[in-house]
Design an enzyme around this catalytic site. Structure first.
Site, PDB file in Angstrom:
ATOM      1  N   GLU A 134      22.782  -2.325 124.734  1.00  0.00           N
ATOM      2  CA  GLU A 134      23.736  -1.560 123.925  1.00  0.00           C
ATOM      3  C   GLU A 134      24.274  -2.463 122.813  1.00  0.00           C
ATOM      4  O   GLU A 134      24.770  -3.561 123.085  1.00  0.00           O
ATOM      5  CB  GLU A 134      24.877  -1.042 124.786  1.00  0.00           C
ATOM      6  CG  GLU A 134      26.011  -0.378 124.033  1.00  0.00           C
ATOM      7  CD  GLU A 134      25.565   0.801 123.192  1.00  0.00           C
ATOM      8  OE1 GLU A 134      26.077   0.948 122.062  1.00  0.00           O
ATOM      9  OE2 GLU A 134      24.700   1.582 123.654  1.00  0.00           O
TER      10      GLU A 134
ATOM     11  N   GLU B 165      18.666   8.122 125.686  1.00  0.00           N
ATOM     12  CA  GLU B 165      19.085   9.400 125.120  1.00  0.00           C
ATOM     13  C   GLU B 165      19.162   9.195 123.616  1.00  0.00           C
ATOM     14  O   GLU B 165      20.219   8.953 123.053  1.00  0.00           O
ATOM     15  CB  GLU B 165      20.438   9.832 125.705  1.00  0.00           C
ATOM     16  CG  GLU B 165      20.775  11.288 125.444  1.00  0.00           C
ATOM     17  CD  GLU B 165      21.635  11.465 124.219  1.00  0.00           C
ATOM     18  OE1 GLU B 165      21.082  11.393 123.091  1.00  0.00           O
ATOM     19  OE2 GLU B 165      22.841  11.666 124.377  1.00  0.00           O
TER      20      GLU B 165
ATOM     21  N   GLU C  96      20.138  10.353 113.101  1.00  0.00           N
ATOM     22  CA  GLU C  96      20.610   9.028 113.512  1.00  0.00           C
ATOM     23  C   GLU C  96      19.485   8.012 113.618  1.00  0.00           C
ATOM     24  O   GLU C  96      19.714   6.820 113.754  1.00  0.00           O
ATOM     25  CB  GLU C  96      21.407   9.072 114.821  1.00  0.00           C
ATOM     26  CG  GLU C  96      22.668   9.904 114.717  1.00  0.00           C
ATOM     27  CD  GLU C  96      23.464   9.938 116.013  1.00  0.00           C
ATOM     28  OE1 GLU C  96      22.961   9.425 117.048  1.00  0.00           O
ATOM     29  OE2 GLU C  96      24.579  10.462 115.991  1.00  0.00           O
TER      30      GLU C  96
END
Length: 526
Positions: free
Chosen positions: A214, A258, A267
């Site tokens: 992340e 996801e 995005e």
């Protein structure tokens, strides 16, 4: 987790090396050898005529390579340069010449690989990874967009919004748990882990180890959440960094992510997903999700069209505190119709059976996401006025045990993606059975989204239609980055009477009586 360093030495024989600061000291005799090596954990590029002669070295962390021609390059360093006699902190540059293009290509590949390896640092406490160099992600995405993107996903309220999308979260949970055999005892990489929920699903399914990658500040929250689940935490490593930058100590058996945005591709995270595939997934590894489909169908929605057109009426005022606003009316009208509409709509608004475009995440290359061109072909089911193209997506989790689809289709349980509609400023008239053709052309831009170019055309209908020809065409250009979020509930449409039409705006039609007749015929078909 420790990141292994590259220690192998690579040598290349050059035609010549010319020192830009002191041409008289150039290494021009043959052979001149360039060597990539690691000395005291410092990556160096050393130039030397022979093993017994003097030479000089460049610190790779501060060295850049510029191409002058197929066989000629300039190598410049802004950091320290060492030789057998001295060590200098001044900048230095050399021109290097290769014997053939094969040597020059291999040298450039090694240079980039060593630079890339040198940028990877050992993991800091709690798995944080730091990269010193500008990454591929930074090269294609503008800094302002990336900053806002990671700021958005670094906030708990936005993660909560996604977690509370129970269609989304529940489908992911089911897809993992129904396919435990794909996760049990396997190494998993969670691409864009967010809160870490998918990583924990994988651990619950028996994963041997999960790397939760992340890039936003959400990595700290994910670490805290995972630590609060100790039975899972011992098998999950949170890594703060971009997929394009980080290194992993082992290959993954499964990628889970996801990565979907509105219209599936918004995005541009799907590009990161396939980069993770190329960098970390072992041969024959699994991807959850595996395949995506963009669905499209023309729609008729007089309420929406009038609502959007009415927004620009403000600029038709000729006496706004003594000021004539009409010079900006056309620009305002175009601006409103350049916004894709994001909402949930009644599937009865669709006027033709939908078609879909497949994106296979296991096969798609990163570059193929830069431009997506979809030819359109529909057959109108009713006589009506088409106001644009409606789009939604679904994805497939192709597990070894169960194949599970997740959909954002109109009429299905609503997700936080809703559906998206591209509205034409000039609607087109169609009759039942008439063929509708067109093109949906998506071009990626550096704000992590796409420019949408849409064209819809009504072909000849009735006698002589087999001779081809276009009766009417309408086009629009939209920015997927700037949608109009229309979150009202789907409009209830009467089944007997045509929808009420606003009288305070000019609807683009050559004949309003013809429009009313078309609407009556449309209702008669329902």
């Amino acid at each position: 987790m420790e990141i292994p360093s590259l220690n192998k030495q690579q040598e290349f024989t050059l035609a010549s090396v010319t020192d830009l600061t002191s041409p008289s000291s150039s290494l021009s005799s043959s052979p001149v050898v360039a060597t990539f090596s690691c000395v005291n954990e410092v990556k160096e590029l050393r130039f030397q005529e022979s093993k017994s002669s003097d030479g000089f070295s460049f610190d790779l962390s501060s060295t850049q390579l510029f191409k002058l021609g197929p066989l000629q390059f300039t190598c410049v360093s802004d950091g320290s340069i060492s030789s057998a006699k001295e060590k200098s902190s001044f900048s230095r540059g050399v021109v290097i010449k290769f014997r053939d293009e094969k040597d020059s290509k291999e040298f450039c590949d090694s240079f980039e690989e060593c630079k890339k390896d040198d940028a990877v640092k050992q993991a800091l406490p709690n798995g944080t990874v730091v990269s010193a160099n500008k990454s591929k992600f930074d090269d294609k995405i503008e800094a302002a967009s990336a900053k806002m993107y990671f700021h958005y996903y670094g906030q708990l309220l936005h993660q909560q919004n996604m977690l509370q999308d129970y269609v989304r979260t529940g489908t992911y949970h089911a897809a993992v748990m129904e396919n435990r055999s794909d996760f049990s005892g396997r190494v998993v990489v969670d691409v864009g882990a967010g809160s870490g929920i998918l990583s924990m699903f994988a651990a619950l399914a028996g994963a041997k180890h999960v790397y939760a990658v992340e890039a936003s500040e959400m990595a700290e929250y994910a670490r805290k959440l995972i630590a609060g689940n100790p039975l899972l935490a011992e098998r999950i490593t949170v890594i703060k960094g971009k997929i394009e930058d980080i290194e992993l100590p082992e290959k993954a058996d499964v990628l889970i992510s996801e990565p979907m945005g509105t219209l599936l591709v918004n995005e541009r995270m799907l590009e990161t997903y396939v980069i993770a595939r190329d960098r970390f997934l072992s041969p024959n590894g699994k991807m959850f999700p595996t395949v995506g489909r963009i669905h499209m169908a023309p729609f008729a929605d007089e309420f929406l069209f009038v609502e959007m057109a009415n927004k620009a009426l403000f600029w038709q005022q000729q006496n706004y505190y003594g000021v004539d606003l009409t010079p900006l009316y056309v620009s305002a009208h175009q601006g409103y119709f350049s916004q894709p509409v994001v909402d949930a709509f009644d599937p009865r608004l669709l006027v033709a059976p939908s078609m879909f475009h497949v994106i296979d995440f296991t096969m798609m290359t990163e570059e193929q996401f830069y431009e997506i061109d979809i030819p359109l072909k529909f057959t109108a089911s009713v006589c009506t006025r088409i106001h644009g193209l409606a789009c939604w997506f679904d994805v497939l989790f192709d597990g070894s045990t169960v194949q599970r689809w997740f959909t954002t289709a109109p009429g299905a349980p609503t997700t936080h993606w809703y559906q998206i509609r591209c509205v034409l400023s000039q609607p087109i008239h169609v009759m039942a059975g008439q063929e509708i053709t067109g093109r949906l052309h998506l071009i990626a831009h550096s704000a992590q989204s796409y420019t949408i170019n849409l064209t819809l055309s009504a072909k000849m209908w009735g006698p002589g239609a087999n001779q081809g020809g276009i009766l009417q065409t309408s086009s629009c250009k939209l920015d997927l980055k700037e949608p109009y979020y229309r979150m009202s509930q789907p409009q209830v449409y009467p089944t007997q009477e045509p929808p009420a039409q606003s009288q305070d705006i000019h609807i683009h039609s050559d004949d309003l009586e013809e429009l009313e007749l078309l609407q009556q015929n449309a209702n008669a078909q329902l």
